[in-house]
Design an enzyme around this catalytic site. Structure first.
Site, mmCIF file in Angstrom:
data_model
loop_
_atom_site.group_PDB
_atom_site.id
_atom_site.type_symbol
_atom_site.label_atom_id
_atom_site.label_comp_id
_atom_site.label_asym_id
_atom_site.label_seq_id
_atom_site.Cartn_x
_atom_site.Cartn_y
_atom_site.Cartn_z
ATOM 1 N N SER A 106 51.380 32.371 74.819
ATOM 2 C CA SER A 106 52.140 32.626 73.590
ATOM 3 C C SER A 106 53.617 32.848 73.892
ATOM 4 O O SER A 106 53.973 33.438 74.922
ATOM 5 C CB SER A 106 51.589 33.870 72.898
ATOM 6 O OG SER A 106 52.496 34.345 71.917
ATOM 7 N N TYR A 130 57.481 29.290 68.870
ATOM 8 C CA TYR A 130 57.915 29.376 67.481
ATOM 9 C C TYR A 130 59.370 28.917 67.459
ATOM 10 O O TYR A 130 60.148 29.270 68.343
ATOM 11 C CB TYR A 130 57.834 30.826 66.968
ATOM 12 C CG TYR A 130 56.430 31.327 66.766
ATOM 13 C CD1 TYR A 130 55.637 30.840 65.736
ATOM 14 C CD2 TYR A 130 55.907 32.325 67.592
ATOM 15 C CE1 TYR A 130 54.349 31.322 65.543
ATOM 16 C CE2 TYR A 130 54.614 32.806 67.392
ATOM 17 C CZ TYR A 130 53.850 32.304 66.368
ATOM 18 O OH TYR A 130 52.579 32.778 66.171
ATOM 19 N N THR A 156 53.968 25.898 67.010
ATOM 20 C CA THR A 156 53.152 26.435 65.915
ATOM 21 C C THR A 156 53.887 26.204 64.605
ATOM 22 O O THR A 156 55.015 26.683 64.421
ATOM 23 C CB THR A 156 52.874 27.929 66.167
ATOM 24 O OG1 THR A 156 52.149 28.026 67.399
ATOM 25 C CG2 THR A 156 52.042 28.527 65.044
ATOM 26 N N LYS A 233 50.446 22.839 66.323
ATOM 27 C CA LYS A 233 49.349 23.776 66.055
ATOM 28 C C LYS A 233 49.488 24.348 64.642
ATOM 29 O O LYS A 233 50.547 24.883 64.297
ATOM 30 C CB LYS A 233 49.377 24.922 67.065
ATOM 31 C CG LYS A 233 48.378 26.044 66.768
ATOM 32 C CD LYS A 233 48.301 27.047 67.909
ATOM 33 C CE LYS A 233 47.308 28.147 67.632
ATOM 34 N NZ LYS A 233 47.751 29.151 66.676
ATOM 35 N N HIS A 257 45.304 29.760 62.015
ATOM 36 C CA HIS A 257 45.936 30.865 62.744
ATOM 37 C C HIS A 257 45.015 32.097 62.773
ATOM 38 O O HIS A 257 45.458 33.235 62.663
ATOM 39 C CB HIS A 257 47.277 31.213 62.071
ATOM 40 C CG HIS A 257 48.335 31.757 63.008
ATOM 41 N ND1 HIS A 257 49.493 31.087 63.287
ATOM 42 C CD2 HIS A 257 48.416 32.913 63.701
ATOM 43 C CE1 HIS A 257 50.244 31.815 64.109
ATOM 44 N NE2 HIS A 257 49.604 32.927 64.378
#
Ligand code: FNR
Length: 362
Positions: A106, A130, A156, A233, A257
């Site tokens: 992440s 992100y 994402t 994603k 998510h």
């Protein structure tokens, strides 16, 4: 108590993790209908086993964007692993590598990317991103991921703004002094550690940092900057899946998510068929949301997925036993999958096709 299922890991983990962190990990957004939808979807499918097939040897291995993996279960990107265990992402990276699984790290890792990469060693790893308003910081994270040997970038796309997670608001979620997001720069990192009454410091900081203006046209910049395959994603419709392929995505991940973004979103397993149809074999389709057994993984493969990601189960394993717990969860899912393959008469992943699945109308 013997640990026989992923759910057993959940029970053991619950006792170990502070309440506000547990709320962050287990919760969804709004009414949490999207989280429920992920699990409910499995009731609409059943397996069609074939018998008298030679299943004396079962091979769960797969290849995904050039990475050779022990099986089709990947570690989904989840934030702040030091909430679960003092070693955080380093333990996750080691456990995933030992299980032969791909680890999607992440952006909100609590360990620096080079350290995560070193812990993963030869283990396969992708980096989740992100898109940040601060383009310079965003670019430097991309560069850092490339330098650390991550082999794909997972953007994402379901989080232009953070979902309204009521558990976090009630718990006034804030990162404690023992952990910090290690790859987000000091301003964002510090903001997540400053609590405010009735607020989630984590969500507020993310909302200030995320760029909600990006569109399909921006993807070329990311592909150019990283020079790596870009995976999208958070795709839930055939329309967006087709656009993803048209804009050069190397793979798509069907995901709501973990029920943490749009409330009342379609579940991952329910959205999978229309995405598979739209993509029509041009790129791999992955899926996540509520997968807790190897049999459920087999259902997704039968519906056309190339692999499945698991989020919370890995965090439960991490909380229970660090790297060994992460490995334990991933090995358990692969072992259960191997058994389901034997019992459905599908000794290799390639043999798992739509004929293994019966779908009931909604
Ligand atoms: C997530 N997820 C997530 N996704 C992402 O792209 N970046 C992130 O940083 C996070 N962080 C995160 C934290 C926690 C605690 C959870 C539970 C989830 C979503 C994650 O990648 C995945 O889509 C879901 O977790 C899949 O559902 P299950 O397996 O948790 O049911």
């Amino acid at each position: 108590m013997p640990v026989l299922t992923v759910a057993d890991y959940e029970d053991l983990a619950r006792a170990k993790v502070p309440a506000s962190y547990w709320g962050y990990v287990s919760g969804g957004s709004g009414t949490e209908r999207s989280m429920v939808a992920n699990r409910a979807a499995f009731d609409r499918f059943a397996l069609r086993p074939r018998v008298l097939v030679d299943v004396s040897t079962i091979d769960t291995s797969v290849e995904l964007l050039g990475a050779r993996l022990a099986g089709p279960v990947l570690v989904a990107p989840t934030a702040y692993h030091r909430m679960m265990h003092p070693e955080g992402e380093l333990a996750t990276a080691r456990g995933a590598a030992e299980a032969g699984a791909l680890y999607v790290t992440s952006y909100f890792s609590t360990q620096p990317l080079p350290d995560v990469a070193a812990a993963a060693g030869a283990g396969a790893r992708w980096m989740q991103l992100y898109w940040l308003k601060d383009r310079e910081l965003f670019g430097s994270v991309v560069d850092g991921a490339v330098a650390a040997g991550f082999t794909a970038l997972v953007l994402t796309v379901d989080t232009p703004v953070v979902g309204r997670r009521l558990r976090d608001l009630r718990n006034e979620l804030v990162l404690g002094p023992e952990l910090r997001a290690a790859n987000v720069g000091p301003a964002l990192g510090n903001a997540m550690r400053r609590g405010e009454a009735g607020r989630s410091a984590v969500a507020d900081a993310a909302n200030r940092a995320f760029d909600a203006s990006i569109t399909w046209d921006d993807l070329a910049w990311l592909r150019e900057r990283g020079g790596l395959p870009v995976v999208l994603k958070g795709i839930l419709t055939g329309e967006d899946a087709a656009l993803a392929v048209a804009h050069g995505a190397a793979a798509v991940i069907v995901s709501n998510h973990g029920g943490r973004q749009l409330d009342h979103a379609v579940g991952g397993m329910d959205a999978l068929p229309e995405v598979v149809e739209a993509v029509a074999g041009r790129v791999p389709v992955l899926v996540d949301g509520g997968f807790r057994t190897g049999t459920e993984v087999l259902m997704a493969l039968a519906a056309g997925a190339s692999a499945v990601l698991v989020g919370r189960p890995v965090l439960w394993g991490l909380a229970v036993d660090g790297a060994a717990g992460v490995r334990g969860v991933l090995d358990m899912l692969h072992t259960e999958l191997a058994q389901a393959m034997a019992l459905t008469g599908r000794p290799t992943i390639a043999r798992i096709d739509g004929t293994a699945l019966r779908t009931f109308p909604r």
